[in-house]
Motif scaffolding. Structure first.
Motif, PDB file in Angstrom:
ATOM      1  N   TYR A 173       0.829  -1.210   0.000  1.00 19.94           N
ATOM      2  CA  TYR A 173       0.000   0.000   0.000  1.00 19.94           C
ATOM      3  C   TYR A 173       0.862   1.259   0.000  1.00 19.94           C
ATOM      4  O   TYR A 173       0.582   2.220  -0.704  1.00 19.94           O
ATOM      5  N   ILE A 194       2.410   1.696  -3.519  1.00 12.64           N
ATOM      6  CA  ILE A 194       1.516   2.233  -4.545  1.00 12.64           C
ATOM      7  C   ILE A 194       1.172   3.694  -4.277  1.00 12.64           C
ATOM      8  O   ILE A 194       1.041   4.486  -5.203  1.00 12.64           O
ATOM      9  N   VAL A 248      -0.264  -1.519 -12.067  1.00 13.15           N
ATOM     10  CA  VAL A 248       0.029  -2.266 -10.845  1.00 13.15           C
ATOM     11  C   VAL A 248      -1.036  -3.339 -10.618  1.00 13.15           C
ATOM     12  O   VAL A 248      -2.229  -3.041 -10.600  1.00 13.15           O
ATOM     13  N   MET A 268      -1.928  -5.796  -7.699  1.00 12.29           N
ATOM     14  CA  MET A 268      -1.641  -6.107  -6.303  1.00 12.29           C
ATOM     15  C   MET A 268      -1.969  -7.566  -6.025  1.00 12.29           C
ATOM     16  O   MET A 268      -2.935  -8.111  -6.569  1.00 12.29           O
ATOM     17  N   GLY A 270      -6.747  -1.367  -2.055  1.00  3.77           N
ATOM     18  CA  GLY A 270      -5.754  -1.372  -3.129  1.00  3.77           C
ATOM     19  C   GLY A 270      -6.222  -0.611  -4.349  1.00  3.77           C
ATOM     20  O   GLY A 270      -5.482   0.189  -4.920  1.00  3.77           O
ATOM     21  N   ALA A 276      -4.348   0.903  -7.593  1.00  2.28           N
ATOM     22  CA  ALA A 276      -4.012  -0.358  -8.262  1.00  2.28           C
ATOM     23  C   ALA A 276      -4.922  -0.534  -9.474  1.00  2.28           C
ATOM     24  O   ALA A 276      -6.069  -0.110  -9.474  1.00  2.28           O
ATOM     25  N   PHE A 306      -6.217  -6.629  -8.942  1.00  2.00           N
ATOM     26  CA  PHE A 306      -6.005  -7.244  -7.638  1.00  2.00           C
ATOM     27  C   PHE A 306      -6.185  -8.742  -7.808  1.00  2.00           C
ATOM     28  O   PHE A 306      -7.142  -9.180  -8.445  1.00  2.00           O
TER      29      PHE A 306
END
Length: 128
Positions: free
Chosen positions: A67, A70, A84, A86, A99, A104, A107
């Protein structure tokens, strides 16, 4: 596999060797250029230097969290275009929401199927 794939670079930020090895195997098979760092503090500097197309970012790292990484990335205009994905073993709705709210692009909950990882990486890299 297209020549375009060979130019795409993925940085893996993962402290668990077994997970990192599995991810690196997939990346190599798919033809992506890739590197790995195991600690969060190394990640920011490496992301800035490498400017990868995609970062596979574990949330739970030994020094600073995914966290925090990012947040630092999204505060840096030079890293705006870096995608990104995650990754976390705690795949709760709360973790996912946090996230995504921090910036992000995707995920994925561990353990994940390698086919799921490949599909999510392809989706995110097509966005860039």
């Amino acid at each position: 596999m297209t020549a375009d794939l060979h130019r795409q670079t993925v940085l893996v930020v993962e402290d668990e060797d077994s997970i990192a090895l599995a991810i690196e195997f997939v990346l190599a098979r798919q033809g992506y250029a890739h590197e790995r760092v195991a600690r969060g503090r190394e990640a920011i500097a490496r992301i800035r230097a490498l400017h990868p197309d995609l970062v596979l970012l574990d949330i739970m790292l030994p020094d600073i969290s995914g966290y925090e990484i990012i947040e630092a990335m999204r505060a840096d205009p030079a890293l705006k275009g870096v995608r990104v994905l995650m990754m976390t073993a705690r795949g709760s709705v709360v973790e996912r929401r946090k996230g995504l709210e921090l910036g992000a692009d995707g995920f994925i909950a561990k353990p994940f199927e390698l086919a799921e990882l490949r599909a999510e990486m392809a989706r995110l890299l097509e966005l860039g």
